[in-house]
Design a protein around this motif. Sequence first.
Motif, PDB file in Angstrom:
ATOM      1  N   SER A  63       0.827  -1.205   0.000  1.00  0.00           N
ATOM      2  CA  SER A  63       0.000   0.000   0.000  1.00  0.00           C
ATOM      3  C   SER A  63       0.863   1.257   0.000  1.00  0.00           C
ATOM      4  CB  SER A  63      -0.905  -0.001   1.239  1.00  0.00           C
ATOM      5  OG  SER A  63      -1.555   1.235   1.379  1.00  0.00           O
ATOM      6  N   SER A  64       0.439   2.273  -0.751  1.00  0.00           N
ATOM      7  CA  SER A  64       1.168   3.546  -0.797  1.00  0.00           C
ATOM      8  C   SER A  64       1.135   4.240   0.559  1.00  0.00           C
ATOM      9  CB  SER A  64       0.547   4.460  -1.855  1.00  0.00           C
ATOM     10  OG  SER A  64      -0.827   4.711  -1.574  1.00  0.00           O
ATOM     11  N   LYS A  65       0.147   3.914   1.387  1.00  0.00           N
ATOM     12  CA  LYS A  65       0.017   4.542   2.697  1.00  0.00           C
ATOM     13  C   LYS A  65       1.082   4.057   3.680  1.00  0.00           C
ATOM     14  CE  LYS A  65      -4.997   5.163   2.262  1.00  0.00           C
ATOM     15  NZ  LYS A  65      -6.325   4.825   2.846  1.00  0.00           N
ATOM     16  N   THR A  66       1.686   2.912   3.384  1.00  0.00           N
ATOM     17  CA  THR A  66       2.674   2.354   4.314  1.00  0.00           C
ATOM     18  C   THR A  66       4.073   2.293   3.707  1.00  0.00           C
ATOM     19  OG1 THR A  66       2.133   0.088   3.608  1.00  0.00           O
ATOM     20  CG2 THR A  66       0.950   0.976   5.509  1.00  0.00           C
ATOM     21  N   ASN A  67       4.277   3.020   2.606  1.00  0.00           N
ATOM     22  CA  ASN A  67       5.583   2.990   1.944  1.00  0.00           C
ATOM     23  C   ASN A  67       6.718   3.428   2.851  1.00  0.00           C
ATOM     24  OD1 ASN A  67       4.973   1.919  -0.536  1.00  0.00           O
ATOM     25  ND2 ASN A  67       4.608   3.872  -1.529  1.00  0.00           N
ATOM     26  N   ASN A  68       6.417   4.347   3.774  1.00  0.00           N
ATOM     27  CA  ASN A  68       7.471   4.881   4.639  1.00  0.00           C
ATOM     28  C   ASN A  68       7.629   4.102   5.941  1.00  0.00           C
ATOM     29  OD1 ASN A  68       4.995   5.700   5.632  1.00  0.00           O
ATOM     30  ND2 ASN A  68       5.766   7.649   6.424  1.00  0.00           N
ATOM     31  N   LEU A  69       6.943   2.963   6.046  1.00  0.00           N
ATOM     32  CA  LEU A  69       7.027   2.159   7.264  1.00  0.00           C
ATOM     33  C   LEU A  69       7.649   0.803   6.959  1.00  0.00           C
ATOM     34  CD1 LEU A  69       3.519   2.850   8.861  1.00  0.00           C
ATOM     35  CD2 LEU A  69       5.709   3.836   9.542  1.00  0.00           C
ATOM     36  N   THR A  70       8.565   0.375   7.812  1.00  0.00           N
ATOM     37  CA  THR A  70       9.140  -0.953   7.657  1.00  0.00           C
ATOM     38  C   THR A  70       8.181  -1.974   8.256  1.00  0.00           C
ATOM     39  OG1 THR A  70      10.290  -0.877   9.788  1.00  0.00           O
ATOM     40  CG2 THR A  70      11.461   0.008   7.881  1.00  0.00           C
ATOM     41  N   PRO A  71       8.249  -3.232   7.806  1.00  0.00           N
ATOM     42  CA  PRO A  71       7.361  -4.271   8.352  1.00  0.00           C
ATOM     43  C   PRO A  71       7.457  -4.397   9.868  1.00  0.00           C
ATOM     44  CG  PRO A  71       8.407  -5.048   6.350  1.00  0.00           C
ATOM     45  CD  PRO A  71       9.046  -3.735   6.680  1.00  0.00           C
ATOM     46  N   ALA A  72       8.632  -4.104  10.419  1.00  0.00           N
ATOM     47  CA  ALA A  72       8.812  -4.221  11.870  1.00  0.00           C
ATOM     48  C   ALA A  72       8.012  -3.161  12.631  1.00  0.00           C
ATOM     49  CB  ALA A  72      10.290  -4.098  12.225  1.00  0.00           C
ATOM     50  N   LYS A  73       7.599  -2.105  11.932  1.00  0.00           N
ATOM     51  CA  LYS A  73       6.843  -1.032  12.579  1.00  0.00           C
ATOM     52  C   LYS A  73       5.339  -1.150  12.352  1.00  0.00           C
ATOM     53  CE  LYS A  73      10.581   2.374  12.431  1.00  0.00           C
ATOM     54  NZ  LYS A  73      11.010   3.711  11.945  1.00  0.00           N
ATOM     55  N   ASP A 195      11.912  -8.059   0.535  1.00  0.00           N
ATOM     56  CA  ASP A 195      13.271  -7.936   0.034  1.00  0.00           C
ATOM     57  C   ASP A 195      13.493  -6.549  -0.569  1.00  0.00           C
ATOM     58  OD1 ASP A 195      15.838  -9.261  -0.579  1.00  0.00           O
ATOM     59  OD2 ASP A 195      15.236  -8.959  -2.659  1.00  0.00           O
ATOM     60  N   PHE A 196      12.497  -6.052  -1.291  1.00  0.00           N
ATOM     61  CA  PHE A 196      12.584  -4.726  -1.918  1.00  0.00           C
ATOM     62  C   PHE A 196      12.715  -3.625  -0.869  1.00  0.00           C
ATOM     63  CE2 PHE A 196      10.236  -0.918  -3.298  1.00  0.00           C
ATOM     64  CZ  PHE A 196      11.018  -0.521  -4.380  1.00  0.00           C
ATOM     65  N   LYS A 197      11.886  -3.684   0.156  1.00  0.00           N
ATOM     66  CA  LYS A 197      11.923  -2.661   1.207  1.00  0.00           C
ATOM     67  C   LYS A 197      13.247  -2.692   1.968  1.00  0.00           C
ATOM     68  CE  LYS A 197       6.977  -2.023   2.156  1.00  0.00           C
ATOM     69  NZ  LYS A 197       6.961  -0.566   2.274  1.00  0.00           N
ATOM     70  N   LYS A 198      13.826  -3.879   2.084  1.00  0.00           N
ATOM     71  CA  LYS A 198      15.080  -4.021   2.818  1.00  0.00           C
ATOM     72  C   LYS A 198      16.254  -3.438   2.029  1.00  0.00           C
ATOM     73  CE  LYS A 198      15.653  -7.977   4.743  1.00  0.00           C
ATOM     74  NZ  LYS A 198      15.936  -9.438   4.929  1.00  0.00           N
ATOM     75  N   LYS A 199      16.231  -3.625   0.703  1.00  0.00           N
ATOM     76  CA  LYS A 199      17.386  -3.252  -0.119  1.00  0.00           C
ATOM     77  C   LYS A 199      17.295  -1.865  -0.747  1.00  0.00           C
ATOM     78  CE  LYS A 199      18.543  -8.020  -1.414  1.00  0.00           C
ATOM     79  NZ  LYS A 199      18.705  -8.973  -2.540  1.00  0.00           N
ATOM     80  N   THR A 200      16.089  -1.311  -0.853  1.00  0.00           N
ATOM     81  CA  THR A 200      15.900  -0.056  -1.577  1.00  0.00           C
ATOM     82  C   THR A 200      15.703   1.112  -0.619  1.00  0.00           C
ATOM     83  OG1 THR A 200      14.798  -1.323  -3.323  1.00  0.00           O
ATOM     84  CG2 THR A 200      14.595   1.081  -3.414  1.00  0.00           C
ATOM     85  N   GLU A 202      14.326   4.360   1.066  1.00  0.00           N
ATOM     86  CA  GLU A 202      12.929   4.781   1.108  1.00  0.00           C
ATOM     87  C   GLU A 202      12.572   5.795   0.023  1.00  0.00           C
ATOM     88  OE1 GLU A 202      10.273   7.487   4.071  1.00  0.00           O
ATOM     89  OE2 GLU A 202      11.558   5.986   5.018  1.00  0.00           O
ATOM     90  N   LYS A 203      13.465   6.741  -0.257  1.00  0.00           N
ATOM     91  CA  LYS A 203      13.141   7.805  -1.214  1.00  0.00           C
ATOM     92  C   LYS A 203      13.023   7.304  -2.650  1.00  0.00           C
ATOM     93  CE  LYS A 203      17.965   9.340  -1.699  1.00  0.00           C
ATOM     94  NZ  LYS A 203      18.856  10.516  -1.591  1.00  0.00           N
ATOM     95  N   TYR A 204      13.546   6.094  -2.915  1.00  0.00           N
ATOM     96  CA  TYR A 204      13.473   5.535  -4.263  1.00  0.00           C
ATOM     97  C   TYR A 204      12.386   4.470  -4.425  1.00  0.00           C
ATOM     98  CZ  TYR A 204      18.107   7.679  -4.699  1.00  0.00           C
ATOM     99  OH  TYR A 204      19.164   8.551  -4.708  1.00  0.00           O
ATOM    100  N   GLN A 205      11.766   4.062  -3.323  1.00  0.00           N
ATOM    101  CA  GLN A 205      10.857   2.924  -3.377  1.00  0.00           C
ATOM    102  C   GLN A 205       9.649   3.155  -4.279  1.00  0.00           C
ATOM    103  OE1 GLN A 205       9.842   1.515   0.555  1.00  0.00           O
ATOM    104  NE2 GLN A 205      11.970   1.049   1.093  1.00  0.00           N
ATOM    105  N   LYS A 206       9.071   4.349  -4.232  1.00  0.00           N
ATOM    106  CA  LYS A 206       7.841   4.616  -4.986  1.00  0.00           C
ATOM    107  C   LYS A 206       8.046   4.449  -6.486  1.00  0.00           C
ATOM    108  CE  LYS A 206       4.050   7.931  -5.341  1.00  0.00           C
ATOM    109  NZ  LYS A 206       3.518   9.241  -4.876  1.00  0.00           N
ATOM    110  N   THR A 207       9.220   4.826  -6.981  1.00  0.00           N
ATOM    111  CA  THR A 207       9.478   4.720  -8.419  1.00  0.00           C
ATOM    112  C   THR A 207      10.058   3.362  -8.806  1.00  0.00           C
ATOM    113  OG1 THR A 207      11.633   5.772  -8.081  1.00  0.00           O
ATOM    114  CG2 THR A 207       9.788   7.200  -8.728  1.00  0.00           C
ATOM    115  N   GLN A 208      10.937   2.821  -7.963  1.00  0.00           N
ATOM    116  CA  GLN A 208      11.625   1.591  -8.338  1.00  0.00           C
ATOM    117  C   GLN A 208      10.778   0.337  -8.163  1.00  0.00           C
ATOM    118  OE1 GLN A 208      15.619   1.130  -6.885  1.00  0.00           O
ATOM    119  NE2 GLN A 208      16.220   3.224  -7.448  1.00  0.00           N
TER     120      GLN A 208
END
Length: 274
Positions: A63-73, A195-200, A202-208
Amino acid sequence: MQIRNIMSEDLVTIDKDQNILDGLKLLRKNNISRLPVINTNQDNERELVGIVSERDIAKKLGSSKTNNLTPAKLHISSVMVKDVVAVDESMNLADVANIMLDNGIGSVPIESNDVMVGIVSKADFVDLCTGRAYDKVKVEDLMTEDVITVSTEDRLVHARRTIIDNKIGRLLVTDEDNGLVGIITSKDIIRALMDFKKKTPEKYQKTQIKNIYVKDIMSTAVSGISKDASISEVAGLMKETGFNGYPVTDENNNVVGIITQTDLLALVADIESE
């Protein structure tokens, strides 16, 4: 037969305040797809407050609403379904199967005197289908012919949205001739997103995120089953492999349908109602 006769009493639960990572570890460790969610009330009693599935987690992670949150949060309470459908242990199989079908759910907590004593899933009903009564029923009698598929060049975000919108657990991957080339499941999507959230950064996640394709995460170790196979044969394969659904293919490996645990659940409901 009463539902208590096939329910699992080995309950694996999670507290609502634990995080998504905890939930994924429990799902993976116990090879299950859903977890009852528990809360300890003021009287120090554990009460059922929700249920969470792999599909719920895939929906939240992408979800775009949780892009800035890691799964641990992300707490389980933010992902779980709160309106839990539970049934009494004395209910019969057909009634419980129909409740699951009517509500589009894959498992139901079982209660005795309002206390959870077990859980039953589609897999428990599949076990019943290995019996002789199901030898004469063919795959073509139950399979869904209108199959939802994706191609290898579709994006992960498209596959995720298709699974969520259609409330299914898997997508067949086909080529331009409708030949079977792979399968992608909610579990595959979760692993890719983690895996994506771990390696990318945060500022690039929405586009990549748009650069991940179905071909990058699908499983190619998939084979179809003939429409002439018996339901007991399919049930045996599901029990042996843990797969929740099988593509139905012709002699040229072209997809002609799909058969899932839901189809077998509906069959049990019909037979047990007779």
